[in-house]
Scaffold this motif. Structure first.
Motif: not given
Length: 74
Positions: A14-16, A30-34, A43-50
């Protein structure tokens, strides 16, 4: 639609995708990353933030889609 529990690989793709869409407009972040700590939550499902304002995959994909469409790629 967002994935219920994205993997680090899903978010990396998704980041790519977002990075490529931004590049169509001459934008480099340049700071765009996982955001890896978002996968450490117990405590819950992974959010997977960008790390672009810590947006989720659905927002990042929507942004990539709009950018591609504006560049005539989508």
């Amino acid at each position: 639609m967002s994935d219920p529990s994205p993997t680090p690989y899903d978010v990396t793709l998704c980041v790519e995708e977002l990075r490529a869409a931004l590049a169509l407009h001459g934008i480099k972040l340049p700071s765009l990353s996982v955001h890896l700590p978002s996968f450490a939550a117990r405590y819950g499902e992974s959010a997977g933030l960008v790390t672009l304002g810590n947006c989720n995959m659905a927002t990042a994909r929507a942004l990539a889609g709009v950018l591609k469409k504006a560049a005539g790629e989508g």
